[in-house]
Structures are given as structure tokens and as C-alpha cells.
Design a protein around this motif. Sequence first.
Motif, mmCIF file in Angstrom:
data_model
loop_
_atom_site.group_PDB
_atom_site.id
_atom_site.type_symbol
_atom_site.label_atom_id
_atom_site.label_comp_id
_atom_site.label_asym_id
_atom_site.label_seq_id
_atom_site.Cartn_x
_atom_site.Cartn_y
_atom_site.Cartn_z
ATOM 1 N N GLU A 231 0.829 -1.208 0.000
ATOM 2 C CA GLU A 231 0.000 0.000 0.000
ATOM 3 C C GLU A 231 0.861 1.256 0.000
ATOM 4 O OE1 GLU A 231 -2.550 -0.559 3.370
ATOM 5 O OE2 GLU A 231 -3.919 -1.885 2.286
ATOM 6 N N SER B 140 3.883 1.486 -1.194
ATOM 7 C CA SER B 140 4.485 1.574 -2.533
ATOM 8 C C SER B 140 3.483 2.121 -3.537
ATOM 9 C CB SER B 140 4.970 0.195 -2.991
ATOM 10 O OG SER B 140 6.018 -0.256 -2.179
ATOM 11 N N MET B 141 2.252 1.655 -3.472
ATOM 12 C CA MET B 141 1.218 2.132 -4.391
ATOM 13 C C MET B 141 0.956 3.618 -4.159
ATOM 14 S SD MET B 141 0.602 -0.291 -6.392
ATOM 15 C CE MET B 141 -0.843 0.291 -7.245
ATOM 16 N N LYS B 142 0.937 4.027 -2.878
ATOM 17 C CA LYS B 142 0.719 5.433 -2.568
ATOM 18 C C LYS B 142 1.873 6.263 -3.134
ATOM 19 C CE LYS B 142 0.056 8.671 1.196
ATOM 20 N NZ LYS B 142 0.177 8.925 2.614
ATOM 21 N N ASP C 22 1.450 6.555 -6.828
ATOM 22 C CA ASP C 22 0.388 7.518 -7.130
ATOM 23 C C ASP C 22 0.895 8.952 -6.954
ATOM 24 O OD1 ASP C 22 -1.404 5.509 -7.726
ATOM 25 O OD2 ASP C 22 -2.408 5.560 -5.768
#
Length: 165
Positions: free
Chosen positions: A46, A48-50, A53
Motif C-alpha cells: 500500500e 508503494s502504491m501510494k 500515485d
Amino acid sequence: MATAFETTGETVRAATATLNAQTETAINSGKAAMEQVAAKSKEAVEASMKSLDEMNDMARANVDALIASARAATAGVEQVVAHLTEVSKKSFEDSTAIMKSLTAAKTPNELLQLQTDFAKTQFDSAVSEYSKLTEMMVKLAGEMMEPMQNQIAVATDKLKSTWAK
């Protein structure tokens, strides 16, 4: 008294119960460890995804700032060209008018005076127009850099807040 068989049976049952308890404890510890690993992995994904983004948003904002800068440059160049066209047109008209005046001069002194007055007027006009042009170029440079400066400030603030964590 208990027979050797009964004592051995008791010992086996006790060992089995202890072994079962230890196995149950090991299984529960293993489950807890796996759940903890899964939770940490999920948090890492999460995060890493943030981060991805945020990087995408930053890249998009950078492109938007470049586009805004290019638009400002285009508009500014159009204004500069329009101003130069207007100045050139006025200079041509003034030159045409002085030529007519010079051809109508009656004496060499009058001719020299007309030329001197024209040269002085043209010099003053050139200084004024170069001053205006310089102001326009400085303004244009500021307008072109403003979107980029704003984006750099946003990126710097974001990095500061990230490092502060």
C-alpha cells in the motif's frame, strides 16, 4: 502399585499431551507470525502504491507546469512580435514623412536642421522602445517561469514533509 505397563502408558500419554500442547503452541505462533508478515507486506504494498500515485501526480503536475509555461511563452512572444511590428510600421511612416520634408527643404541649413531633429527624435524613440521591449521581455520571463517555480515549491514542500516523517 502400578505396573510397568501402566507407568509406561501414563508416561506416553503425558508425553503425547505435552507434545500436542507444544505443537498447538507452535502452530498458533506460526499463524501469528504469518499474519504479521502478511500485514506488513500489505502495508508495504500500500505504501508503494501510494508512493507511485504521488509520483504520477507529481509528474502530471510537472507536465502541466511545462504546458502553462509554454502557453505563457507563446502569448508573450505574440505580444513582443506585435509590438515590434507596430514600432517598425511607425518607424517606416516617420522615415517616409521625413523624406518628404527633406525634399521640400529650401536651404542647406533647413535640411541639416530637419535631419538633426529627425535623428534626435529617432534616438529618443529607440531608447524608449528598447526600454519598453526590455520590460516586456522581463515580464515574459517571469510569466514563463512562474508555473515552474510554483511546481518546484510544491515538490520541495512535499519532499520536506516526506523527510520529516
